[in-house]
Design a protein around this motif. Sequence first.
Motif, PDB file in Angstrom:
ATOM      1  N   SER A 146       0.823  -1.203   0.000  1.00  0.00           N
ATOM      2  CA  SER A 146       0.000   0.000   0.000  1.00  0.00           C
ATOM      3  C   SER A 146       0.863   1.261   0.000  1.00  0.00           C
ATOM      4  CB  SER A 146      -0.904  -0.038   1.241  1.00  0.00           C
ATOM      5  OG  SER A 146      -1.712   1.106   1.281  1.00  0.00           O
ATOM      6  N   MET A 147       0.239   2.371  -0.406  1.00  0.00           N
ATOM      7  CA  MET A 147       0.980   3.608  -0.611  1.00  0.00           C
ATOM      8  C   MET A 147       1.034   4.474   0.643  1.00  0.00           C
ATOM      9  SD  MET A 147      -1.080   2.497  -3.107  1.00  0.00           S
ATOM     10  CE  MET A 147      -2.578   3.449  -3.100  1.00  0.00           C
ATOM     11  N   CYS A 148       2.200   5.068   0.850  1.00  0.00           N
ATOM     12  CA  CYS A 148       2.328   6.123   1.858  1.00  0.00           C
ATOM     13  C   CYS A 148       3.119   7.259   1.224  1.00  0.00           C
ATOM     14  CB  CYS A 148       3.034   5.608   3.111  1.00  0.00           C
ATOM     15  SG  CYS A 148       3.220   6.907   4.358  1.00  0.00           S
ATOM     16  N   PRO A 149       2.456   8.085   0.386  1.00  0.00           N
ATOM     17  CA  PRO A 149       3.183   9.165  -0.291  1.00  0.00           C
ATOM     18  C   PRO A 149       3.864  10.101   0.707  1.00  0.00           C
ATOM     19  CG  PRO A 149       0.978   8.907  -1.214  1.00  0.00           C
ATOM     20  CD  PRO A 149       1.036   8.054   0.014  1.00  0.00           C
ATOM     21  N   THR A 150       3.200  10.382   1.823  1.00  0.00           N
ATOM     22  CA  THR A 150       3.727  11.368   2.771  1.00  0.00           C
ATOM     23  C   THR A 150       5.106  10.967   3.289  1.00  0.00           C
ATOM     24  OG1 THR A 150       1.493  11.959   3.422  1.00  0.00           O
ATOM     25  CG2 THR A 150       3.246  12.565   4.960  1.00  0.00           C
ATOM     26  N   TYR A 151       5.223   9.709   3.752  1.00  0.00           N
ATOM     27  CA  TYR A 151       6.477   9.327   4.404  1.00  0.00           C
ATOM     28  C   TYR A 151       7.431   8.520   3.528  1.00  0.00           C
ATOM     29  CZ  TYR A 151       4.781  11.546   8.526  1.00  0.00           C
ATOM     30  OH  TYR A 151       4.340  12.492   9.396  1.00  0.00           O
ATOM     31  N   THR A 152       7.034   8.292   2.252  1.00  0.00           N
ATOM     32  CA  THR A 152       8.053   7.782   1.350  1.00  0.00           C
ATOM     33  C   THR A 152       8.537   8.946   0.472  1.00  0.00           C
ATOM     34  OG1 THR A 152       6.280   7.023  -0.118  1.00  0.00           O
ATOM     35  CG2 THR A 152       7.295   5.369   1.307  1.00  0.00           C
ATOM     36  N   GLY A 153       8.000  10.124   0.708  1.00  0.00           N
ATOM     37  CA  GLY A 153       8.489  11.334   0.049  1.00  0.00           C
ATOM     38  C   GLY A 153       8.267  11.373  -1.445  1.00  0.00           C
ATOM     39  N   ARG A 154       7.131  10.806  -1.867  1.00  0.00           N
ATOM     40  CA  ARG A 154       6.853  10.787  -3.310  1.00  0.00           C
ATOM     41  C   ARG A 154       5.476  11.386  -3.573  1.00  0.00           C
ATOM     42  NH1 ARG A 154       9.349   6.006  -2.154  1.00  0.00           N
ATOM     43  NH2 ARG A 154      11.270   5.683  -3.314  1.00  0.00           N
ATOM     44  N   SER A 155       5.284  11.778  -4.828  1.00  0.00           N
ATOM     45  CA  SER A 155       3.941  12.206  -5.200  1.00  0.00           C
ATOM     46  C   SER A 155       3.040  10.984  -5.191  1.00  0.00           C
ATOM     47  CB  SER A 155       3.955  12.818  -6.605  1.00  0.00           C
ATOM     48  OG  SER A 155       4.226  11.785  -7.544  1.00  0.00           O
ATOM     49  N   VAL A 156       1.736  11.228  -5.216  1.00  0.00           N
ATOM     50  CA  VAL A 156       0.795  10.103  -5.214  1.00  0.00           C
ATOM     51  C   VAL A 156       1.058   9.200  -6.419  1.00  0.00           C
ATOM     52  CG1 VAL A 156      -1.644   9.470  -5.392  1.00  0.00           C
ATOM     53  CG2 VAL A 156      -0.955  11.389  -3.935  1.00  0.00           C
ATOM     54  N   GLU A 157       1.256   9.828  -7.582  1.00  0.00           N
ATOM     55  CA  GLU A 157       1.480   9.059  -8.802  1.00  0.00           C
ATOM     56  C   GLU A 157       2.776   8.255  -8.724  1.00  0.00           C
ATOM     57  OE1 GLU A 157       1.759  11.467 -12.268  1.00  0.00           O
ATOM     58  OE2 GLU A 157       1.517   9.737 -13.594  1.00  0.00           O
TER      59      GLU A 157
END
Lengths: 357, 256
Positions: free
Chosen positions: B222-233
């Motif tokens: 699953s995605m964690c854009p905030t704490y993997t430092g990436r945009s949602v895409e």
Amino acid sequence: MKKDKSAKKHLMTGNEAIGEGAVRAGCDFYAGYPITPQNELTAFMSYRMRQKGRVFLQSESELSAINMVFGASVAGKRAMTSSSSPGISLKQEGISYLAACRLPAVIVNVMRGGPGLGNIAPSQGDYFQATKGGGHGDYHMIVLAPGYVEEAMSLTMASFDLSDKYRVPAMILTDGMLGQMMEPVEISKYKVKTSGFVKKPWALTGAKARPAQSIKSLFLKPGALEDLNISLQKVYAEIRSKETRYEAYYCDGAKFIVVAYGSVSRVAKAAVKSLRAKGRRVGLLRPITLWPFPEQVIKRLAKKAKVFFAVEMSAGQMVEDVRLAVEGRSEVHFLGRMGGGIPSQNEIEQEIARLHR
Amino acid sequence: MFFKKRFESMASAKIFKRPKSLTDVPTHYCAGCGHGIVHRIIAEVVDELDIRERIIAVAPVGCAVLAYDYWNFDTTESAHGRCLAVATAIKRIMPDNIVFTYQGDGDLAAIGTAETIHAANRGENLTVVFVNNGVYAMTGGQMAPTTLIGQKTATTQNGRNAACDGNPLKVLEMLAVLDGVTYLERVSVESPQSVIKAKRAIKKAFDNQLAGRGFSMIEVLSMCPTYTGRSVEASLRWIKERMSKDYPLGVYKDRI
């Protein structure tokens, strides 16, 4: 004369008496992890619970055991776990969660010598842990300390009722001596509980014919956690005012009062009895509830008694509560043995003779 | 006649709506977070199996701790890592209820590893939804047991280094050898297709419990854009191109 079969006595260890008390109180769930000197209790529950069609689980750790008890209590069932000092330390986080979630449960601590791995000899070194919190946050458990094997059974039964009534976890605080020694118990006096259980509308049983509900201890909204704490303190105040238990032995008019609980109270009682026979005005106060502590009784006795003398199998833990209750009105002295040592009757009598000239 | 026919076909058509098992509130999750998707999948499955009134969910400590605000069925919190001890007791004492845990990687694969292994090994008749996003998100993005080698986090600022930080923990591969385990599948939620597959797997995990088949765990990348430092895409791409290489999708065990 025809023998009364119902009054038949059974020779039991304290550990077994606690187990039988739990079964008779309608305990639905037990989880435990091996540790001496409480192993007889886990072994007893392993066959007795399954014999009754209830749930017994040997867990992978004390952490797991206390959290299994949490789960059973979430479901509204009567649940118990037991351990001994180092194992009880591991359960502290779970106990704090039980207290915060207002979940009833019974935790048995058959104390052994500490700190650390310590030894497997009897001790009372966990008094602070049991009565002052142990885990994090402002909470209390109802703490009951049996002095006899039969009382281990009756107090275990009472602990389930008290815990359900107030939705506060309860602890049976005993030690390796009482846990492992045998005494006759008139089991039939303690009827198996089949009715009169407290209704638990808060329990999670599935959102059928009612809205979904949750059990939680996380309160992030400003003020919400303070509100929970205020309501907890109200419950604790009610327990303090209603549920104090103690045994007073020759306390009326006594000038010198020994205060002792659990195993060592029996040694103290023998000392008091012997000194009474010699005409000394000595009494024994045995707290049965360690929390709530019988502070009002001590306050009352302090009007007559010049000296209070706490005897413990610790470096001096309960004596602090005696001092608080006495509020400087009388002298407070202490005799204690640590790390598995047990004060002897002779030691106690000599110390009383020295203090009470 | 034409209108009547058309009306009938409309009535029978599937209309996208909020499942009964989801409450009508905004969630606290960050933009692009996968939790909302996984919450919804579970809610849809619970509705489809008609088990909402029998569900007792166990929420973890982590970002999903507030799940009870979003699910419209009975939910309890659990201490960090202890979900499967709590769930074991609930299921043992109320076997007719449907009990599942919803756990993150820190909860299930670090602090709660013992509970995970032993509940699985006992073959508890439970459903576990394990959301693996590779970081401790609630506490600010520290290294998780599942953080990839080279992945930068608050506590691996130069990237995870196996020599110092240890290796990523592969939970399903580890559990697959246990006799008590019934069903293990790794899915992801990085695309509409993968969401459909994830739902199928989660439904099967609940079906297993309904049939009394034992322990099922679905790991959801699953995605964690905030704490993997990436945009949602970029987060979606990262799961597809990077994370699912180290954590291959698929069925790891299916005893049925």
